[in-house]
Design a protein around this motif. Sequence first.
Motif, PDB file in Angstrom:
ATOM      1  N   SER A   1      44.526  14.924  59.121  1.00  0.00           N
ATOM      2  CA  SER A   1      44.984  14.445  57.931  1.00  0.00           C
ATOM      3  C   SER A   1      46.045  15.316  58.098  1.00  0.00           C
ATOM      4  N   GLN A   2      46.945  14.972  57.267  1.00  0.00           N
ATOM      5  CA  GLN A   2      48.115  15.806  56.354  1.00  0.00           C
ATOM      6  C   GLN A   2      47.422  16.456  55.882  1.00  0.00           C
ATOM      7  N   ALA A   3      46.970  17.195  55.448  1.00  0.00           N
ATOM      8  CA  ALA A   3      45.538  17.750  54.294  1.00  0.00           C
ATOM      9  C   ALA A   3      45.819  18.943  54.771  1.00  0.00           C
ATOM     10  N   VAL A   4      44.789  18.434  56.696  1.00  0.00           N
ATOM     11  CA  VAL A   4      44.304  19.448  57.322  1.00  0.00           C
ATOM     12  C   VAL A   4      44.859  20.440  57.965  1.00  0.00           C
ATOM     13  N   LEU A   5      45.649  19.777  58.253  1.00  0.00           N
ATOM     14  CA  LEU A   5      47.013  20.091  59.368  1.00  0.00           C
ATOM     15  C   LEU A   5      47.829  20.745  58.436  1.00  0.00           C
ATOM     16  N   GLU A   6      48.016  20.681  57.052  1.00  0.00           N
ATOM     17  CA  GLU A   6      48.727  21.735  56.254  1.00  0.00           C
ATOM     18  C   GLU A   6      48.136  23.032  56.550  1.00  0.00           C
ATOM     19  N   ARG A   7      46.882  23.029  56.010  1.00  0.00           N
ATOM     20  CA  ARG A   7      46.125  24.003  56.213  1.00  0.00           C
ATOM     21  C   ARG A   7      46.182  25.203  57.465  1.00  0.00           C
ATOM     22  N   TYR A   8      46.259  24.466  58.784  1.00  0.00           N
ATOM     23  CA  TYR A   8      46.251  25.126  59.675  1.00  0.00           C
ATOM     24  C   TYR A   8      48.104  25.442  59.847  1.00  0.00           C
ATOM     25  N   ALA A   9      49.023  25.000  59.271  1.00  0.00           N
ATOM     26  CA  ALA A   9      50.790  25.545  59.284  1.00  0.00           C
ATOM     27  C   ALA A   9      50.679  26.694  58.570  1.00  0.00           C
ATOM     28  N   ARG A  10      49.717  26.672  57.246  1.00  0.00           N
ATOM     29  CA  ARG A  10      50.395  27.275  55.802  1.00  0.00           C
ATOM     30  C   ARG A  10      49.870  29.146  56.512  1.00  0.00           C
ATOM     31  N   TRP A  11      47.666  28.440  57.022  1.00  0.00           N
ATOM     32  CA  TRP A  11      47.507  29.910  57.822  1.00  0.00           C
ATOM     33  C   TRP A  11      48.218  31.067  59.219  1.00  0.00           C
ATOM     34  N   ARG A  12      48.655  29.680  60.263  1.00  0.00           N
ATOM     35  CA  ARG A  12      50.047  30.414  61.169  1.00  0.00           C
ATOM     36  C   ARG A  12      51.274  30.527  60.645  1.00  0.00           C
ATOM     37  N   ARG A  13      51.842  30.574  59.587  1.00  0.00           N
ATOM     38  CA  ARG A  13      53.093  30.026  59.270  1.00  0.00           C
ATOM     39  C   ARG A  13      52.814  31.623  59.549  1.00  0.00           C
ATOM     40  N   PHE A  14      52.649  31.971  58.501  1.00  0.00           N
ATOM     41  CA  PHE A  14      53.562  34.228  58.054  1.00  0.00           C
ATOM     42  C   PHE A  14      52.760  35.091  59.327  1.00  0.00           C
ATOM     43  N   ASP A  15      52.371  34.523  60.091  1.00  0.00           N
ATOM     44  CA  ASP A  15      51.593  35.738  61.396  1.00  0.00           C
ATOM     45  C   ASP A  15      52.474  35.679  62.070  1.00  0.00           C
ATOM     46  N   ILE A  16      52.639  34.031  62.513  1.00  0.00           N
ATOM     47  CA  ILE A  16      54.038  33.738  63.565  1.00  0.00           C
ATOM     48  C   ILE A  16      55.247  34.017  63.675  1.00  0.00           C
ATOM     49  N   ALA A  17      56.014  33.961  62.013  1.00  0.00           N
ATOM     50  CA  ALA A  17      57.042  34.631  61.440  1.00  0.00           C
ATOM     51  C   ALA A  17      56.696  36.426  61.482  1.00  0.00           C
ATOM     52  N   SER A  18      56.136  36.731  61.159  1.00  0.00           N
ATOM     53  CA  SER A  18      55.858  38.533  61.157  1.00  0.00           C
ATOM     54  C   SER A  18      55.804  38.716  62.709  1.00  0.00           C
ATOM     55  N   THR A  19      55.265  38.413  63.651  1.00  0.00           N
ATOM     56  CA  THR A  19      55.167  38.510  64.853  1.00  0.00           C
ATOM     57  C   THR A  19      56.723  39.013  65.439  1.00  0.00           C
TER      58      THR A  19
END
Length: 411
Positions: free
Chosen positions: A336-354
């Motif tokens: 579902s969108q809710a589950v996928l958004e948890r994944y995106a929210r978790w990874r978004r900052f780490d990917i951008a900062s790296t």
Amino acid sequence: MTHTAEFDVIIIGGGPNGLAMALALGGARATPRARVLVVDARDPRKFAASGNDTRGSALTRATQNIFHGLGCWADLKDHVAEMRHIIVTDGKGMLEARPSLLSFFTADGDKAAAVITENRWIAAALMAGVDRSSDIEVRGGVTVASIVREVGFSRVNFADGQSVRAPLLVGADGRNSFVRRELGIPVEGHDDRQVALTFSIAHELPHGLRAEEHFSPTGVFALLPLPGNRASIVWGTSPEEAAQLMAIDETTFNAALNEKIGTHLGRTNLEGTRQAYPLKRQVAREITGPRTALIGDAAHIIHPLAGLGLNLGFKDVAALADCVADAMLRGEDHGSQAVLERYARWRRFDIASTIAAMEGMNALFVNDLPGLTLLRQAALRLADRLPAAKSALMDEAAGMSGALPRLMRGL
């Protein structure tokens, strides 16, 4: 009418990230255990068995925890070498004549921040784990024709007319991801105007488990220890010099390599083949879409200055595994969108900062501007004298900082 097989998760891409994702969700140690299908235009089993990919990769301590958690560390451990001593140099001239500006030592009894292995052993270890898992099916040599969104499912149609569907589709199909294109997700990035030559060498004298990273105006030259008197090389240079190095015969190449390295490893010789990879930064604007998540190079490509690319992909795997497993345990729709958004929210900052960190390092280290040369040399010498700074850098190198998924924490 052709029967459509159903799975809990379909993974497109059978490289290291795709196989690790399959094990994280459908392997013998997964809780709960999903029914997973892995598909790839290339046959992952044949590729793993061929042993052709001799590129070296650093696996952080956190990534090693993933291999333990997936049950395939025993398949890999005999093919790794610890990095117990790391030196960083800056400047021109012979590598062995450059002074070390920053160095790290791992004390006896402590675990090294990372190990080095060749990608062929990573693929073989993950494939061995997959073959022990009855809930994972692998289909190699198949071409995906289209991806169709249905109510509650993603349907994958193959060129031969067959189709499969699942509530969740994972795109692990690399930098030119078909899944990402089908989602219509654009990428942002740029060409670094650098090329990395990667290959393995044999050398006469022991490396003492020392890794070397030498910066120059044209790129980074890294010597990474492998088991025995062997090392993995990353030779970053200009596209023009890379073309010349790829074109010369092996005898001439070995002469150039020995001149580059110097004598501290004795005589060195190329093992296997040379491979050349244009360096670029590329990041997908989104890493999720309807019933779909992107991982690894399908989501992001970073400069290999610190060897974090593969580890960043494994962090995607572990984070998505947490999100999906938690949803399944709660009885949620795991695609579902809710589950996928948890994944995106978790990874978004780490990917951008790296990516930002690698861009900054590349701008600071790979140039010959006099002001920046003095600045980076002073910064490296200062960091070398500050135990707290070195400890923080080693934690980053081990991948043990920040909010880590369970697999990366050894759980």
